[in-house]
Design a protein around this motif. Structure first.
Motif, mmCIF file in Angstrom:
data_model
loop_
_atom_site.group_PDB
_atom_site.id
_atom_site.type_symbol
_atom_site.label_atom_id
_atom_site.label_comp_id
_atom_site.label_asym_id
_atom_site.label_seq_id
_atom_site.Cartn_x
_atom_site.Cartn_y
_atom_site.Cartn_z
ATOM 1 N N LEU A 1 0.542 -1.497 -0.129
ATOM 2 C CA LEU A 1 -0.210 -0.591 0.046
ATOM 3 C C LEU A 1 1.490 1.311 -0.092
ATOM 4 C CD1 LEU A 1 -2.906 -1.062 2.304
ATOM 5 C CD2 LEU A 1 -2.955 -0.304 -0.304
ATOM 6 N N ALA A 2 2.163 0.769 0.817
ATOM 7 C CA ALA A 2 3.187 2.631 1.191
ATOM 8 C C ALA A 2 3.322 2.358 -0.198
ATOM 9 C CB ALA A 2 3.842 2.174 2.344
ATOM 10 N N ASN A 3 3.524 1.699 -1.191
ATOM 11 C CA ASN A 3 4.415 2.116 -2.884
ATOM 12 C C ASN A 3 2.901 2.662 -3.165
ATOM 13 O OD1 ASN A 3 5.611 -0.763 -1.792
ATOM 14 N ND2 ASN A 3 6.945 1.045 -2.585
ATOM 15 N N SER B 1 4.231 2.278 7.646
ATOM 16 C CA SER B 1 4.672 2.783 9.019
ATOM 17 C C SER B 1 4.027 3.080 10.440
ATOM 18 C CB SER B 1 5.296 4.150 9.097
ATOM 19 O OG SER B 1 5.601 4.593 8.245
ATOM 20 N N ARG B 2 4.346 2.212 10.940
ATOM 21 C CA ARG B 2 3.245 2.521 12.451
ATOM 22 C C ARG B 2 3.023 4.425 11.673
ATOM 23 N NH1 ARG B 2 5.014 0.458 17.327
ATOM 24 N NH2 ARG B 2 7.570 0.084 16.910
ATOM 25 N N SER B 3 3.597 5.252 11.644
ATOM 26 C CA SER B 3 3.173 6.341 11.872
ATOM 27 C C SER B 3 2.355 6.893 10.683
ATOM 28 C CB SER B 3 5.295 7.818 12.079
ATOM 29 O OG SER B 3 5.179 7.182 11.072
ATOM 30 N N TYR B 4 2.623 6.466 10.173
ATOM 31 C CA TYR B 4 1.604 7.017 8.995
ATOM 32 C C TYR B 4 0.214 5.746 9.690
ATOM 33 C CZ TYR B 4 -0.936 7.115 4.056
ATOM 34 O OH TYR B 4 -1.769 6.459 2.850
ATOM 35 N N LEU B 5 -0.096 4.761 9.879
ATOM 36 C CA LEU B 5 -0.790 4.477 10.364
ATOM 37 C C LEU B 5 -1.784 4.954 11.578
ATOM 38 C CD1 LEU B 5 -2.922 1.638 10.468
ATOM 39 C CD2 LEU B 5 -1.140 0.652 12.437
ATOM 40 N N TYR B 6 -0.527 5.801 12.612
ATOM 41 C CA TYR B 6 -1.423 6.915 13.421
ATOM 42 C C TYR B 6 -2.127 7.614 12.723
ATOM 43 C CZ TYR B 6 0.817 3.553 17.152
ATOM 44 O OH TYR B 6 1.200 3.013 17.766
#
Length: 542
Positions: free
Chosen positions: A469-471, A527-532
């Motif tokens: 997903l991040a890509n 990343s967890r930061s993106y999840l938050y």
């Protein structure tokens, strides 16, 4: 002076100063005088015919301004005589072979006695000029096998020979006269085995390059584009492929409708490659990519001096180039009205004239046209000729947009991953199921072309072997600048659609991992930061 040889010595006026008995009594000496004043003048080596027999003439200047001439009779079929007669610089070439510092020569007779050693080899072995001649070759050259070749008559090609702690690649070749073994020649081909390896590497590289360009050329000739390049298994694509199979063999005009980026050119190539005109390449013209002032000259060609900037020799147009082949006019809806009239005449009878010419020319092509515009609406607005529309619309094929066949997206993505990986050397080999699910949820206003672009961009910046997903985060950034056409029963933008899909995937991942954010982020490939960040967005939604 030996009397068994044909030897003549000439003074500075060209008169005979001395002649051996065979040359004098046979009359050859007088013939040599005439030869040296004529065809042999100024030549160190030449050939002449005396009493219907060929002779090789060697001329050497002496210290007292005289010229010593040695004459050797050859067979009538002598290649040496033919060479000397044909090449004025024969002496220089023979001298080059004997003295070439890069390919030293060693000559032995049938008794393995050294008869000639190149100057470069004399220096290499530390001998004065001519000092080694007359000695057994084994006493002069370390690790030689010339004496074996001179005895057996078996050549040895490309052998490595150690001489004074230096490796050389050599050839050893027996010399025959009238079928009898009379000696052998050794020649250095490469200064070191590494040079052979380097040459082999260069040849392998060139072969690989040729193979690459052969594949590229084959790809350009067939440009993709058989039915196998129309990727998909949806009902709409299966129906389209079946229609292509039926219409391709029929020599009728074909009109292809569909949105931009849906694959209309793929369909055109597939039709041509399944037709009876496949032996000649299909000619393509994108009417929307050219200024209206150039469309006519591109189609009809032009004569020399037809307009400012025209080539002096003139130029063939697409009609001529497509004779006995297919002509694909892409974006035909962008063709100017005045050009539409002329195109109609050519489609009807195959007769046209180049720009700037009054001479009628004929052509026989199959017309395949396409556009993403609504030609019926354009006809009602008098922006497209109705008679041309009905002429080009022998058979209409509809290419469905990607949003109508989202089930084909997994196949398309895997196809693009494989193609792009080969082209750019990407390590990516697969796509994460969640990323694939997200892609299937988009409406894709740019259709297959946009999907290919996004997959390629994601692969270029991907670090691992799998797209996540991040890509595809760039799809959100693009959403601010591109409004998607509304899908059925929805007016959502790409940005909203991407957001909805992401939020749904995040919720499902958190449920599977009982709220564990670290594991959910790892599964989603973010990343967890993106999840938050996304969780904050979810919490703000009603």
């Amino acid at each position: 002076m030996p009397t068994l040889l044909n030897i003549v010595v000439l003074d500075d006026t060209g008169a005979i100063s001395f002649a051996s008995e065979p040359a004098r009594t046979s009359g050859l000496a007088d013939a040599i005088v005439d030869h040296m004043k004529g065809a042999g003048a100024g030549k160190r080596i030449s050939a002449t015919t005396y009493k219907d027999e060929p002779h090789v003439v060697l001329a050497t200047p002496t210290a007292d301004d005289m010229t010593a001439v040695v004459v050797h009779r050859e067979d009538k079929s002598s290649t040496l005589v033919d060479f000397i007669l044909s090449v004025d610089i024969a002496f220089d070439i023979l001298n080059h072979f004997l003295t070439n510092p890069f390919e030293g020569i060693t000559v032995v007779d049938q008794d393995s006695v050294l008869r000639y050693l190149s100057p470069v080899h004399e220096r290499f072995f530390g001998h004065a000029r001519g000092d080694a001649v007359g000695r057994p070759v084994q006493d002069v050259i370390e690790n030689t096998r010339l004496h074996i070749v001179a005895k057996t008559g078996t050549p040895e090609i490309g052998q490595v020979q150690e001489m004074r702690n230096v490796a050389r690649v050599v050839n050893r070749v027996p010399i025959l006269r009238d079928g009898q073994l009379v000696g052998a020649i050794g020649r250095v081909m490469f200064k070191a085995p590494e040079e052979v390896h380097e040459l082999s590497r260069q040849i392998s590289s060139l072969r690989a390059e040729v193979d690459y360009y052969k594949k590229e050329l084959a790809g350009l000739r067939h440009r993709a584009f058989g039915l196998e390049e129309i990727v998909g298994e949806s009902d709409a694509i299966r129906q389209l492929k079946e229609e292509i199979r039926k219409v391709a063999p029929l020599d009728v005009p074909v009109f292809i409708s569909g949105e931009s980026g849906s694959g209309k050119e793929l369909v055109a190539h597939a039709i041509h490659n399944l037709s009876r005109r496949v032996e000649r390449p299909m000619v393509v013209l994108n009417c929307g990519a050219l200024p209206s002032t150039l469309v006519e000259s591109e189609l009809f060609g032009y004569e020399a001096g037809a307009f400012t900037g025209a080539r002096r020799e003139g130029r063939s147009g697409k009609f001529e180039m497509a004779d006995r082949s297919s002509l694909f006019l892409d974006e035909i809806g962008d063709m100017p009205m005045e050009t539409q009239i002329k195109l109609l005449r050519v489609v009807e009878n195959g007769v046209f004239e180049r720009v700037g010419s009054n001479r009628a020319r004929t052509t026989n092509f199959r017309l395949i046209s396409a556009t993403n515009r609504d030609l019926r609406r354009m006809i009602s607005e008098e922006a497209f000729r109705a008679d041309l529309y009905f002429r080009i619309n022998g058979v209409t094929l509809y290419v469905p947009p990607l949003r109508e066949r989202s089930g084909d997206i997994p196949l398309l993505v895997r196809h693009f991953v494989q193609r792009v990986s080969q082209r750019i050397g990407s390590p990516v080999r697969r796509i994460h199921p969640l990323a694939l699910q997200m892609l299937q949820g988009l409406s894709w206003p740019g259709n297959v072309r946009q999907l290919h672009h996004e997959v390629q961009r994601a692969m270029i910046f991907a670090d691992g072997s799998e797209l996540t997903l991040a890509n595809f985060r760039s799809l959100e950034d693009e959403a601010e600048h591109h409004q998607a056409p509304p899908p059925v029963n929805s007016s959502a933008t790409i940005r909203e659609t991407v957001g909805n899909v992401e939020h749904a995937l995040i919720r499902e991942a958190l449920e599977r991992h009982s709220g564990n954010k670290k594991r959910a982020a790892e599964e989603l490939g973010i990343s967890r930061s993106y999840l938050y960040k996304k969780l904050a967005e979810i919490s703000q939604r009603p």
